[in-house]
Design a protein around this motif. Structure first.
Motif, PDB file in Angstrom:
ATOM      1  N   GLN A  40      35.635  37.096  41.199  1.00  0.00           N
ATOM      2  CA  GLN A  40      36.409  38.302  41.519  1.00  0.00           C
ATOM      3  C   GLN A  40      36.987  38.237  42.928  1.00  0.00           C
ATOM      4  O   GLN A  40      38.003  38.877  43.213  1.00  0.00           O
ATOM      5  CB  GLN A  40      35.540  39.562  41.352  1.00  0.00           C
ATOM      6  CG  GLN A  40      34.604  39.889  42.501  1.00  0.00           C
ATOM      7  CD  GLN A  40      33.361  39.013  42.539  1.00  0.00           C
ATOM      8  OE1 GLN A  40      33.147  38.192  41.663  1.00  0.00           O
ATOM      9  NE2 GLN A  40      32.523  39.200  43.547  1.00  0.00           N
ATOM     10  N   GLU A  41      36.379  37.449  43.810  1.00  0.00           N
ATOM     11  CA  GLU A  41      36.893  37.287  45.170  1.00  0.00           C
ATOM     12  C   GLU A  41      37.796  36.067  45.285  1.00  0.00           C
ATOM     13  O   GLU A  41      38.693  36.047  46.124  1.00  0.00           O
ATOM     14  CB  GLU A  41      35.733  37.183  46.165  1.00  0.00           C
ATOM     15  CG  GLU A  41      34.972  38.487  46.346  1.00  0.00           C
ATOM     16  CD  GLU A  41      35.831  39.585  46.966  1.00  0.00           C
ATOM     17  OE1 GLU A  41      35.951  39.645  48.209  1.00  0.00           O
ATOM     18  OE2 GLU A  41      36.408  40.386  46.206  1.00  0.00           O
ATOM     19  N   ARG A  42      37.559  35.057  44.470  1.00  0.00           N
ATOM     20  CA  ARG A  42      38.448  33.893  44.475  1.00  0.00           C
ATOM     21  C   ARG A  42      39.801  34.250  43.861  1.00  0.00           C
ATOM     22  O   ARG A  42      40.837  33.729  44.272  1.00  0.00           O
ATOM     23  CB  ARG A  42      37.791  32.739  43.696  1.00  0.00           C
ATOM     24  CG  ARG A  42      38.650  31.475  43.569  1.00  0.00           C
ATOM     25  CD  ARG A  42      38.838  30.746  44.887  1.00  0.00           C
ATOM     26  NE  ARG A  42      37.581  30.297  45.428  1.00  0.00           N
ATOM     27  CZ  ARG A  42      36.970  29.151  45.086  1.00  0.00           C
ATOM     28  NH1 ARG A  42      37.509  28.354  44.179  1.00  0.00           N
ATOM     29  NH2 ARG A  42      35.826  28.802  45.660  1.00  0.00           N
ATOM     30  N   GLN A  43      39.770  35.133  42.858  1.00  0.00           N
ATOM     31  CA  GLN A  43      40.986  35.520  42.139  1.00  0.00           C
ATOM     32  C   GLN A  43      41.136  37.048  42.136  1.00  0.00           C
ATOM     33  O   GLN A  43      41.153  37.679  41.076  1.00  0.00           O
ATOM     34  CB  GLN A  43      40.914  35.017  40.691  1.00  0.00           C
ATOM     35  CG  GLN A  43      40.724  33.526  40.534  1.00  0.00           C
ATOM     36  CD  GLN A  43      42.016  32.766  40.710  1.00  0.00           C
ATOM     37  OE1 GLN A  43      43.095  33.352  40.808  1.00  0.00           O
ATOM     38  NE2 GLN A  43      41.936  31.457  40.743  1.00  0.00           N
ATOM     39  N   PRO A  44      41.256  37.692  43.306  1.00  0.00           N
ATOM     40  CA  PRO A  44      41.244  39.163  43.345  1.00  0.00           C
ATOM     41  C   PRO A  44      42.410  39.816  42.611  1.00  0.00           C
ATOM     42  O   PRO A  44      42.222  40.816  41.909  1.00  0.00           O
ATOM     43  CB  PRO A  44      41.279  39.487  44.839  1.00  0.00           C
ATOM     44  CG  PRO A  44      41.872  38.272  45.481  1.00  0.00           C
ATOM     45  CD  PRO A  44      41.393  37.111  44.663  1.00  0.00           C
ATOM     46  N   VAL A  45      43.599  39.275  42.747  1.00  0.00           N
ATOM     47  CA  VAL A  45      44.764  39.883  42.105  1.00  0.00           C
ATOM     48  C   VAL A  45      44.695  39.694  40.595  1.00  0.00           C
ATOM     49  O   VAL A  45      44.903  40.645  39.823  1.00  0.00           O
ATOM     50  CB  VAL A  45      46.076  39.298  42.674  1.00  0.00           C
ATOM     51  CG1 VAL A  45      47.278  39.843  41.897  1.00  0.00           C
ATOM     52  CG2 VAL A  45      46.211  39.627  44.156  1.00  0.00           C
ATOM     53  N   ALA A  46      44.376  38.478  40.160  1.00  0.00           N
ATOM     54  CA  ALA A  46      44.247  38.216  38.726  1.00  0.00           C
ATOM     55  C   ALA A  46      43.128  39.061  38.120  1.00  0.00           C
ATOM     56  O   ALA A  46      43.264  39.576  37.010  1.00  0.00           O
ATOM     57  CB  ALA A  46      43.981  36.728  38.479  1.00  0.00           C
ATOM     58  N   PHE A  47      42.040  39.202  38.871  1.00  0.00           N
ATOM     59  CA  PHE A  47      40.920  40.014  38.382  1.00  0.00           C
ATOM     60  C   PHE A  47      41.335  41.476  38.253  1.00  0.00           C
ATOM     61  O   PHE A  47      41.042  42.129  37.240  1.00  0.00           O
ATOM     62  CB  PHE A  47      39.731  39.884  39.333  1.00  0.00           C
ATOM     63  CG  PHE A  47      38.557  40.733  38.961  1.00  0.00           C
ATOM     64  CD1 PHE A  47      37.764  40.414  37.874  1.00  0.00           C
ATOM     65  CD2 PHE A  47      38.243  41.876  39.694  1.00  0.00           C
ATOM     66  CE1 PHE A  47      36.676  41.203  37.517  1.00  0.00           C
ATOM     67  CE2 PHE A  47      37.160  42.665  39.344  1.00  0.00           C
ATOM     68  CZ  PHE A  47      36.382  42.325  38.253  1.00  0.00           C
TER      69      PHE A  47
END
Length: 262
Positions: A233-240
């Motif tokens: 969720q922090e590596r991919q915040p926008v996608a998440f």
């Protein structure tokens, strides 16, 4: 955008709430509130980037559980059921309508209990890196998996992990036993709300087969994998954030199992 931070006490136990929302919606109880629950040893900081991304379209509340994030230790171990109750009551005490619960790692156990015990207010559940896999409920195994994950997490998340662990050690140790013994593969079957399982493709803790089993056991479950580690969720915040938003839209429009997210 700065969060509104407040600590509330429920039955004498402190829960810190970090509320972040689009302009003018900090106190808005009309739309759904996305509640973010961290894992063992961690704090709201494990959702810093993803909360900011979610807060562009949703009212969000990231919590610090008792004994974590610099809060005083409870002085005893707390069950996942008790933690789930605490979070629901704390969020509702500050004004909220429909709740979307998002848990990461041990937080997945907490939000499943919140959903089981409060189906009237918890509308849906998102499980990020669910723990603990059947057959891997031993401390040495989990420590090894955590070390492996550290090799693929970013510098910032590893720094957050180390500093959060150090300041939560008094509560961390008592919570190990409830976390290790919790059988998510059994309790998830009692959740009637839609469940989205999110896994990082490089996650050595919540592995693919286990995450798929959790999603399949849920009555209305779906699994999505994003590139990244345990804290995807922090590596991919926008996608998440987009994934959570799509999950909500599918429920609203179809009112059924989110097959399109598979």
């Amino acid at each position: 955008m700065r969060a509104r931070v407040e600590t509330v006490r429920i039955d004498g136990l402190p829960v810190r709430l970090h509320t972040l929302a689009p302009a003018g919606r900090v106190h808005d109880a009309l739309g759904p509130t996305v509640v973010l629950v961290h894992g063992i040893g961690m704090s709201h900081r494990s959702f810093t980037k993803s909360q900011k991304a979610l807060a562009t379209t949703h009212r969000t509340v990231s919590v610090d559980l008792p004994g974590f994030g610099g809060l005083p230790a409870a002085g005893r171990r707390l069950s996942m059921a008790e933690l789930g109750d605490l979070v629901v009551r704390a969020v509702l005490s500050r004004g909220a309508g429909e709740l979307v619960f998002v848990g990461q790692s041990m937080g997945t156990q907490v939000v499943v209990e919140a959903a089981r015990r409060h189906p009237d207010v918890v509308a849906s559940v998102v499980l990020v890196g669910p723990v603990i896999a059947a057959g891997r409920r031993r401390l040495p195994v989990q420590a090894l998996d955590l070390g492996r994950d550290g090799l693929v997490e970013g510098v910032r998340m590893n720094a957050v992990l180390v500093t959060d662990y150090l300041r939560s050690i008094r509560q961390y140790v008592p919570e190990l036993r409830p976390m290790l013994r919790y059988r998510l593969e059994d309790t998830i079957a009692d959740v009637t709300q839609p469940v989205l399982v999110v896994r990082g493709t490089e996650d050595p803790i919540a592995r693919h087969d286990w995450s798929a089993r959790v999603a399949a056991t849920a009555r209305r479950g779906a699994l999505v994998e994003l590139p990244g580690p345990h804290h995807v969720q922090e590596r991919q915040p926008v996608a998440f954030a987009q994934l959570v938003g799509e999950f909500r839209r599918v429920q609203t429009l179809e009112g059924s199992r989110p097959e399109g997210l598979r």
